[in-house]
Motif scaffolding. Structure first.
Motif, PDB file in Angstrom:
ATOM      1  N   GLN A  59       0.826  -1.206   0.000  1.00  0.00           N
ATOM      2  CA  GLN A  59       0.000   0.000   0.000  1.00  0.00           C
ATOM      3  C   GLN A  59       0.863   1.261   0.000  1.00  0.00           C
ATOM      4  OE1 GLN A  59      -2.927   0.116   3.136  1.00  0.00           O
ATOM      5  NE2 GLN A  59      -3.673  -1.937   2.650  1.00  0.00           N
ATOM      6  N   SER A  60       1.918   1.263   0.820  1.00  0.00           N
ATOM      7  CA  SER A  60       2.761   2.460   0.894  1.00  0.00           C
ATOM      8  C   SER A  60       3.514   2.686  -0.415  1.00  0.00           C
ATOM      9  CB  SER A  60       3.724   2.386   2.076  1.00  0.00           C
ATOM     10  OG  SER A  60       4.667   1.358   1.892  1.00  0.00           O
ATOM     11  N   ILE A  61       4.001   1.606  -1.035  1.00  0.00           N
ATOM     12  CA  ILE A  61       4.698   1.739  -2.324  1.00  0.00           C
ATOM     13  C   ILE A  61       3.724   2.214  -3.404  1.00  0.00           C
ATOM     14  CG2 ILE A  61       5.919   0.477  -4.141  1.00  0.00           C
ATOM     15  CD1 ILE A  61       7.625   0.866  -1.654  1.00  0.00           C
ATOM     16  N   ALA A  62       2.529   1.621  -3.447  1.00  0.00           N
ATOM     17  CA  ALA A  62       1.521   2.021  -4.439  1.00  0.00           C
ATOM     18  C   ALA A  62       1.115   3.476  -4.230  1.00  0.00           C
ATOM     19  CB  ALA A  62       0.306   1.111  -4.362  1.00  0.00           C
ATOM     20  N   ALA A  63       0.984   3.896  -2.961  1.00  0.00           N
ATOM     21  CA  ALA A  63       0.627   5.286  -2.674  1.00  0.00           C
ATOM     22  C   ALA A  63       1.705   6.238  -3.185  1.00  0.00           C
ATOM     23  CB  ALA A  63       0.418   5.475  -1.178  1.00  0.00           C
ATOM     24  N   GLU A  64       2.961   5.829  -3.083  1.00  0.00           N
ATOM     25  CA  GLU A  64       4.064   6.659  -3.566  1.00  0.00           C
ATOM     26  C   GLU A  64       4.097   6.701  -5.097  1.00  0.00           C
ATOM     27  OE1 GLU A  64       6.948   9.368  -3.311  1.00  0.00           O
ATOM     28  OE2 GLU A  64       5.844   8.566  -1.603  1.00  0.00           O
ATOM     29  N   ILE A  65       3.889   5.561  -5.732  1.00  0.00           N
ATOM     30  CA  ILE A  65       3.924   5.491  -7.195  1.00  0.00           C
ATOM     31  C   ILE A  65       2.787   6.305  -7.816  1.00  0.00           C
ATOM     32  CG2 ILE A  65       3.620   3.952  -9.180  1.00  0.00           C
ATOM     33  CD1 ILE A  65       5.043   1.781  -7.524  1.00  0.00           C
ATOM     34  N   PHE A  66       1.603   6.178  -7.224  1.00  0.00           N
ATOM     35  CA  PHE A  66       0.412   6.816  -7.793  1.00  0.00           C
ATOM     36  C   PHE A  66      -0.036   8.025  -6.973  1.00  0.00           C
ATOM     37  CE2 PHE A  66       0.073   2.184  -8.828  1.00  0.00           C
ATOM     38  CZ  PHE A  66       0.375   2.300 -10.172  1.00  0.00           C
ATOM     39  N   LYS A  67       0.909   8.766  -6.390  1.00  0.00           N
ATOM     40  CA  LYS A  67       0.572   9.863  -5.471  1.00  0.00           C
ATOM     41  C   LYS A  67      -0.131  11.040  -6.144  1.00  0.00           C
ATOM     42  CE  LYS A  67       5.211  11.806  -5.693  1.00  0.00           C
ATOM     43  NZ  LYS A  67       6.439  11.976  -4.955  1.00  0.00           N
ATOM     44  N   THR A  73      -9.142   7.014  -7.451  1.00  0.00           N
ATOM     45  CA  THR A  73      -8.199   6.007  -7.942  1.00  0.00           C
ATOM     46  C   THR A  73      -7.323   5.489  -6.807  1.00  0.00           C
ATOM     47  OG1 THR A  73      -8.201   7.073 -10.106  1.00  0.00           O
ATOM     48  CG2 THR A  73      -6.392   5.570  -9.641  1.00  0.00           C
ATOM     49  N   LYS A  74      -6.854   6.385  -5.952  1.00  0.00           N
ATOM     50  CA  LYS A  74      -6.021   5.962  -4.811  1.00  0.00           C
ATOM     51  C   LYS A  74      -6.797   5.014  -3.908  1.00  0.00           C
ATOM     52  CE  LYS A  74      -3.258  10.167  -4.374  1.00  0.00           C
ATOM     53  NZ  LYS A  74      -2.970  11.283  -3.463  1.00  0.00           N
ATOM     54  N   ASN A  75      -8.066   5.336  -3.643  1.00  0.00           N
ATOM     55  CA  ASN A  75      -8.886   4.480  -2.777  1.00  0.00           C
ATOM     56  C   ASN A  75      -9.133   3.110  -3.416  1.00  0.00           C
ATOM     57  OD1 ASN A  75      -9.064   6.411  -0.776  1.00  0.00           O
ATOM     58  ND2 ASN A  75     -11.026   7.204  -1.478  1.00  0.00           N
ATOM     59  N   LEU A  76      -9.333   3.080  -4.724  1.00  0.00           N
ATOM     60  CA  LEU A  76      -9.513   1.799  -5.403  1.00  0.00           C
ATOM     61  C   LEU A  76      -8.253   0.947  -5.279  1.00  0.00           C
ATOM     62  CD1 LEU A  76     -11.235  -0.081  -7.246  1.00  0.00           C
ATOM     63  CD2 LEU A  76      -9.909   0.878  -9.123  1.00  0.00           C
ATOM     64  N   ILE A  77      -7.103   1.553  -5.510  1.00  0.00           N
ATOM     65  CA  ILE A  77      -5.838   0.817  -5.417  1.00  0.00           C
ATOM     66  C   ILE A  77      -5.645   0.285  -4.001  1.00  0.00           C
ATOM     67  CG2 ILE A  77      -3.325   1.083  -5.498  1.00  0.00           C
ATOM     68  CD1 ILE A  77      -3.828   3.046  -7.887  1.00  0.00           C
ATOM     69  N   THR A  78      -5.934   1.102  -2.996  1.00  0.00           N
ATOM     70  CA  THR A  78      -5.826   0.666  -1.606  1.00  0.00           C
ATOM     71  C   THR A  78      -6.791  -0.481  -1.320  1.00  0.00           C
ATOM     72  OG1 THR A  78      -5.177   2.891  -0.935  1.00  0.00           O
ATOM     73  CG2 THR A  78      -5.987   1.434   0.799  1.00  0.00           C
ATOM     74  N   LEU A  79      -8.015  -0.375  -1.797  1.00  0.00           N
ATOM     75  CA  LEU A  79      -9.013  -1.425  -1.598  1.00  0.00           C
ATOM     76  C   LEU A  79      -8.562  -2.736  -2.236  1.00  0.00           C
ATOM     77  CD1 LEU A  79     -11.881  -2.315  -0.679  1.00  0.00           C
ATOM     78  CD2 LEU A  79     -12.673  -1.588  -2.936  1.00  0.00           C
ATOM     79  N   ILE A  80      -8.046  -2.665  -3.452  1.00  0.00           N
ATOM     80  CA  ILE A  80      -7.586  -3.866  -4.153  1.00  0.00           C
ATOM     81  C   ILE A  80      -6.479  -4.550  -3.348  1.00  0.00           C
ATOM     82  CG2 ILE A  80      -6.344  -4.671  -6.206  1.00  0.00           C
ATOM     83  CD1 ILE A  80      -7.923  -2.556  -7.815  1.00  0.00           C
ATOM     84  N   ILE A  81      -5.547  -3.759  -2.825  1.00  0.00           N
ATOM     85  CA  ILE A  81      -4.441  -4.328  -2.048  1.00  0.00           C
ATOM     86  C   ILE A  81      -4.949  -4.898  -0.718  1.00  0.00           C
ATOM     87  CG2 ILE A  81      -2.277  -3.806  -0.859  1.00  0.00           C
ATOM     88  CD1 ILE A  81      -1.738  -1.754  -3.144  1.00  0.00           C
ATOM     89  N   LYS A  82      -5.845  -4.170  -0.038  1.00  0.00           N
ATOM     90  CA  LYS A  82      -6.395  -4.667   1.242  1.00  0.00           C
ATOM     91  C   LYS A  82      -7.130  -5.988   1.059  1.00  0.00           C
ATOM     92  CE  LYS A  82      -7.010  -0.463   3.946  1.00  0.00           C
ATOM     93  NZ  LYS A  82      -7.986   0.476   4.531  1.00  0.00           N
ATOM     94  N   GLN A  83      -7.782  -6.168  -0.080  1.00  0.00           N
ATOM     95  CA  GLN A  83      -8.525  -7.385  -0.348  1.00  0.00           C
ATOM     96  C   GLN A  83      -7.633  -8.508  -0.878  1.00  0.00           C
ATOM     97  OE1 GLN A  83     -11.777  -7.859   0.433  1.00  0.00           O
ATOM     98  NE2 GLN A  83     -11.683  -5.837   1.346  1.00  0.00           N
ATOM     99  N   GLY A  84      -6.330  -8.234  -1.023  1.00  0.00           N
ATOM    100  CA  GLY A  84      -5.397  -9.252  -1.491  1.00  0.00           C
ATOM    101  C   GLY A  84      -5.506  -9.532  -2.983  1.00  0.00           C
ATOM    102  N   ARG A  85      -5.986  -8.575  -3.747  1.00  0.00           N
ATOM    103  CA  ARG A  85      -6.184  -8.747  -5.188  1.00  0.00           C
ATOM    104  C   ARG A  85      -5.201  -7.921  -6.019  1.00  0.00           C
ATOM    105  NH1 ARG A  85      -9.767 -12.994  -5.669  1.00  0.00           N
ATOM    106  NH2 ARG A  85     -11.588 -12.644  -4.384  1.00  0.00           N
ATOM    107  N   GLU A  86      -4.073  -7.529  -5.409  1.00  0.00           N
ATOM    108  CA  GLU A  86      -3.141  -6.640  -6.099  1.00  0.00           C
ATOM    109  C   GLU A  86      -2.560  -7.233  -7.383  1.00  0.00           C
ATOM    110  OE1 GLU A  86      -1.106  -8.588  -2.588  1.00  0.00           O
ATOM    111  OE2 GLU A  86      -2.927  -7.454  -2.880  1.00  0.00           O
TER     112      GLU A  86
END
Length: 179
Positions: A59-67, A73-86
């Protein structure tokens, strides 16, 4: 490439949300960037696919890449990672792009050839087929596959025209085997 049910569901949910909130075009552009970023980086694909790396680190790396992206979009990416679907993130982004293009009447066309085609050759191939609705917009993706030996394969949606030398040689081989 087949898209998973997971990617289709996330993309449909995102499309519904962006239509309600009125920011479909902005998220569309960002999803294009997400898909390209992941597709162009083997390291990033391996990073997201790794079961060893902790979800919080992802999540922290994705937040930095897509800051620079919108909160949606940020919330979707976080949700995908939290659900283990990255590992499906690129597919979700591409499926969202496909759904928006479909909604806007844009046809997706893939033209595979053995060698690079000139613009004139591409136009002639596209004009010669009935698969394409020339009244609508279309997005042409060209692919080079030297195993075709010559000719081309034109794919429009779920329909395909195979005018490659490889397929013609395969048909000849089958005919000789039968006789």
């Amino acid at each position: 490439m087949l898209t998973s049910k997971v990617a289709k569901r996330y993309a449909q949910g995102l499309l519904s949300f962006t239509q309600d909130s009125g920011n479909t075009e902005a998220v569309f552009a960002e999803m294009g960037d997400v898909a390209k970023t992941i597709a162009n980086s083997r390291e990033l694909q391996n990073f997201f696919a790794s079961p060893i790396i902790d979800g919080k680190k992802k999540q922290s790396i994705a937040a930095e890449i897509f800051k620079g992206f919108s909160p949606v979009t940020k919330n979707l990416i976080t949700l995908i990672i939290k659900q283990g679907r990255e590992s499906q993130m690129q597919n979700v982004a591409q499926e969202f792009i496909n759904k928006v293009n479909e909604m806007n009447g844009v046809q997706r066309i893939t033209l595979t050839s053995a060698a690079p085609l000139t613009d004139e050759n591409q136009k002639n191939i596209l004009k010669a087929t009935d698969l394409i609705n020339h009244d609508n917009k279309f997005d042409v993706k060209t692919v080079i596959d030297s195993s075709l030996l010559g000719g081309y394969i034109l794919r429009v949606g779920d329909q395909q025209i195979d005018a490659s030398v490889r397929s013609k040689l395969g048909k000849l081989k089958k005919e000789f085997q039968l006789n």
